[in-house]
Design an enzyme around this catalytic site. Structure first.
Site: not given
Ligand code: GRF
Length: 203
Positions: A16, A68, A94-95, A112, A175
């Site tokens: 999204s 990795r 992934r880290i 995040h 949102v």
């Molecule tokens: C989001 O909440 C983003 O902040 C987190 O993982 C989710 C990914 O959602 N890192 P999408 O795949 O962008 O819908």
């Protein structure tokens, strides 16, 4: 007008935020184009979002690499082959290795779903609920080797409401994610925000 920056979006799932970036980049004055979407998960729904928008996709599964380092080298090769200028991680689970993050330092962003530095890692919304905070939100930051710890580019605050579950809180925060990520990418792509001395500075 200067050329638009070529952006790759790294995903693992729904996509999204990817869609929000794609939609923003449709505007002719937007300083970046989404040139490539890379997923480490073959079945990620975000790959369909990219395909529907006519954007090139690459699947680089972490499962086929022994380390990795090798996985990151394959991602880096995909980015380099596509002449990518900037990388946006959007739900990329992934880290990354220090070498990869250092190479893309100042050119790789992540979103995040908390107000960093609070609540790093996973199960972020549950962490916020467990802590009893009244405000959470989301953060766009430059990626550094330490997880969810890079210089902060943009944040938005979101209230935590009585009766919230991890899911209802996540929906309300999402949102705002869709609003601030395209803005943050625009500012970095336009050169208005840069990484300097370990801080994201507005020029
Ligand atoms: C989001 O909440 C983003 O902040 C987190 O993982 C989710 C990914 O959602 N890192 P999408 O795949 O962008 O819908």
């Amino acid at each position: 007008m200067s050329a638009r920056r070529r952006v790759a979006v790294l995903i693992s799932g729904r996509g999204s935020n990817l869609k929000a970036l794609i939609d923003a980049a449709r505007a002719s004055e937007y300083p970046a184009e989404i040139a490539l979407v890379v997923s480490n998960v073959e079945t990620a729904a975000g790959l369909d979002v990219a395909r529907e928008a006519g954007i090139a996709t690459r699947i680089v599964s972490h499962k086929v690499f022994a380390s990795r380092e090798e996985f990151d080298r394959a991602i880096d090769a995909a980015l380099t082959a596509a002449n990518i200028d900037l990388v946006c991680q959007a739900g990329f689970m992934r880290i990354q290795t220090e070498g990869f993050t250092r190479k893309w330092e100042g050119r790789m962003l992540n979103i995040h779903p908390s107000l960093l530095p609070a609540f790093k890692g996973i199960r972020v919304h549950q962490q916020a609920l467990d802590a009893g905070v009244k405000i959470s939100g989301c953060t766009v930051h430059f990626v550094v080797a330490e997880l969810d710890s890079g210089p902060i580019i943009a944040q938005a605050a979101v209230p935590v409401l009585p009766g919230d579950t991890a899911q209802t809180l996540a929906e309300r925060i999402l949102v705002e994610e869709h609003r601030i990520y395209p803005q943050a990418l625009r500012d970095v792509a336009a050169g208005r925000i840069m990484l300097r001395d370990g801080r994201a500075v507005l020029l």
